[in-house]
Design a protein around this motif. Structure first.
Motif, short mmCIF file in Angstrom:
data_model
loop_
_atom_site.label_atom_id
_atom_site.label_comp_id
_atom_site.label_asym_id
_atom_site.label_seq_id
_atom_site.Cartn_x
_atom_site.Cartn_y
_atom_site.Cartn_z
N LEU A 240 28.84 40.75 56.60
CA LEU A 240 30.10 40.77 55.86
C LEU A 240 30.08 41.82 54.75
O LEU A 240 31.02 42.60 54.60
CB LEU A 240 30.38 39.39 55.27
N VAL A 241 29.00 41.83 53.96
CA VAL A 241 28.92 42.77 52.83
C VAL A 241 28.89 44.20 53.34
O VAL A 241 29.52 45.09 52.76
CB VAL A 241 27.69 42.46 51.96
N ALA A 242 28.17 44.45 54.44
CA ALA A 242 28.12 45.80 55.01
C ALA A 242 29.51 46.24 55.45
O ALA A 242 29.93 47.37 55.17
CB ALA A 242 27.16 45.84 56.19
N MET A 243 30.24 45.36 56.12
CA MET A 243 31.58 45.71 56.57
C MET A 243 32.56 45.83 55.40
O MET A 243 33.49 46.64 55.43
CB MET A 243 32.10 44.64 57.55
N ALA A 244 32.34 45.03 54.35
CA ALA A 244 33.21 45.11 53.18
C ALA A 244 33.01 46.42 52.43
O ALA A 244 33.97 46.99 51.90
CB ALA A 244 32.95 43.93 52.25
N LEU A 245 31.77 46.90 52.38
CA LEU A 245 31.50 48.16 51.69
C LEU A 245 32.15 49.33 52.41
O LEU A 245 32.70 50.24 51.77
CB LEU A 245 29.99 48.38 51.58
N LEU A 246 32.10 49.33 53.72
CA LEU A 246 32.71 50.41 54.49
C LEU A 246 34.23 50.34 54.33
O LEU A 246 34.83 49.29 54.54
CB LEU A 246 32.35 50.30 55.97
N PRO A 247 34.87 51.45 53.95
CA PRO A 247 36.32 51.42 53.69
C PRO A 247 37.13 51.42 54.99
O PRO A 247 37.96 52.30 55.23
CB PRO A 247 36.54 52.71 52.88
N ILE A 248 36.88 50.42 55.80
CA ILE A 248 37.60 50.29 57.08
C ILE A 248 38.73 49.28 56.95
O ILE A 248 39.84 49.50 57.43
CB ILE A 248 36.62 49.87 58.20
N PHE A 249 38.42 48.15 56.29
CA PHE A 249 39.39 47.08 56.16
C PHE A 249 39.98 47.08 54.75
O PHE A 249 39.34 47.49 53.78
CB PHE A 249 38.75 45.72 56.43
N GLN A 250 41.19 46.60 54.64
CA GLN A 250 41.85 46.48 53.35
C GLN A 250 41.21 45.35 52.54
O GLN A 250 40.72 44.37 53.11
CB GLN A 250 43.34 46.19 53.53
N PRO A 251 41.18 45.49 51.20
CA PRO A 251 40.57 44.44 50.37
C PRO A 251 41.15 43.06 50.62
O PRO A 251 40.44 42.06 50.47
CB PRO A 251 40.87 44.92 48.94
N ALA A 252 42.43 42.98 51.02
CA ALA A 252 43.01 41.66 51.29
C ALA A 252 42.24 40.93 52.39
O ALA A 252 42.02 39.71 52.30
CB ALA A 252 44.47 41.83 51.71
N PHE A 253 41.78 41.66 53.40
CA PHE A 253 41.03 41.04 54.49
C PHE A 253 39.59 40.73 54.06
O PHE A 253 39.05 39.68 54.41
CB PHE A 253 41.04 41.97 55.71
N THR A 254 38.96 41.66 53.33
CA THR A 254 37.57 41.43 52.91
C THR A 254 37.49 40.28 51.90
O THR A 254 36.52 39.53 51.89
CB THR A 254 36.96 42.72 52.31
#
Length: 274
Positions: A240-254
């Motif tokens: 989760l943290v790895a995917m959250a760091l990558l600017p792929i998803f909007q903060p609302a989803f993370t």
């Protein structure tokens, strides 16, 4: 002096059983631990060297260097204080004389965590001009993703070589906890995860401190039962943290994913404590 014959691991390396051999093995392990300390502190020193002009002009940025220093010192302390546990699990008389490939992979992963912490000054002070927030997020996300992949490799190598040691397990747990905390700090600083998610990164430390405090007070501490799903939940946090760091998803989803994923982990810590 009693001398027991040396045994041999599946990888062909001898581990020492006699008292004299154990002392010699410990000397070699201490020598290797010094090289490991150099590996751990090198990324932190490199961060200071690269950010020196900024540190001179903005001393407040020094605060961002503290997590990396703490991570390196914490992992190095665990290594140097537990060299005598460099033996197969439940075989305390069989001390390996080298750290082994799997442990070095874990230490390499720990050094990468210290390097990852070097991004914190840039995340705390976004107007430093060295990296844009997007590039910083990409760099930190890729590094932490690599750290997560190495977490699978060291265990595989240890099993293949017959070198599953208590020391390796200790370092693996300590490195996982430090990596999750550093990556969580970065994600929160970059606005990719909510501030409350830091509870996930911090949960391990009061838990361990509480156990230590109970032992100091001679209060009972019950051994935890093995829970395979706990490792899965912890792995999900790293992903989760790895995917959250990558600017792929909007903060609302993370943010939403953070609340969903953090609940079972915190409940697991509460259950273990009770």
């Amino acid at each position: 002096m009693k001398h027991l014959p040396d045994a041999t691991s599946e990888s062909g390396e001898k581990y020492c059983s006699g008292d004299r051999d154990r002392r010699e093995a410990l000397v070699r392990l201490r020598h290797q631990s010094r090289w490991a300390a150099l590996l751990l502190f090198s990324p932190w020193l490199a961060t200071i060297f690269s950010c020196w002009p900024i540190l001179c002009s903005r001393p407040v940025t020094i605060m961002g260097l503290l997590p990396g220093l703490a991570a390196a010192a914490h992992i190095e302390r665990h290594l140097s204080h537990h060299l005598l546990t460099n033996h197969p699990c439940f075989e305390e008389n069989h001390l390996f004389s080298t750290l082994g490939a799997a442990t070095w992979i874990t230490l390499l992963r720990a050094a990468a965590i210290v390097a990852l912490a070097g991004f914190l000054p840039l995340a705390v002070q976004p107007n430093l001009g060295l990296l844009t927030q997007e590039r910083l997020a990409w760099a930190s996300g890729v590094i932490y993703l690599g750290i997560s992949m190495l977490d699978l490799l060291d265990g595989y190598v240890a099993r293949r070589q017959g070198r599953e040691t208590e020391l390796g397990q200790r370092l693996d747990i300590v490195s996982d906890a430090a990596g999750l905390l550093v990556a969580s700090l970065l994600a929160v600083a970059l606005g990719r995860l909510p501030f409350i998610y830091l509870l996930v990164g911090l949960a391990y430390y009061p838990f361990v401190f509480g156990i230590w405090l109970r032992q100091r007070r001679a209060l009972p501490v019950v051994a935890l039962q093995s829970r395979p799903y706990a490792r899965i939940i912890a792995g999900c946090q790293m992903g989760l943290v790895a995917m959250a760091l990558l600017p792929i998803f909007q903060p609302a989803f993370t943010y939403l994913a953070a609340y969903i994923f953090m609940i079972p982990l915190l409940i697991g810590f509460l259950r273990d404590w009770l």
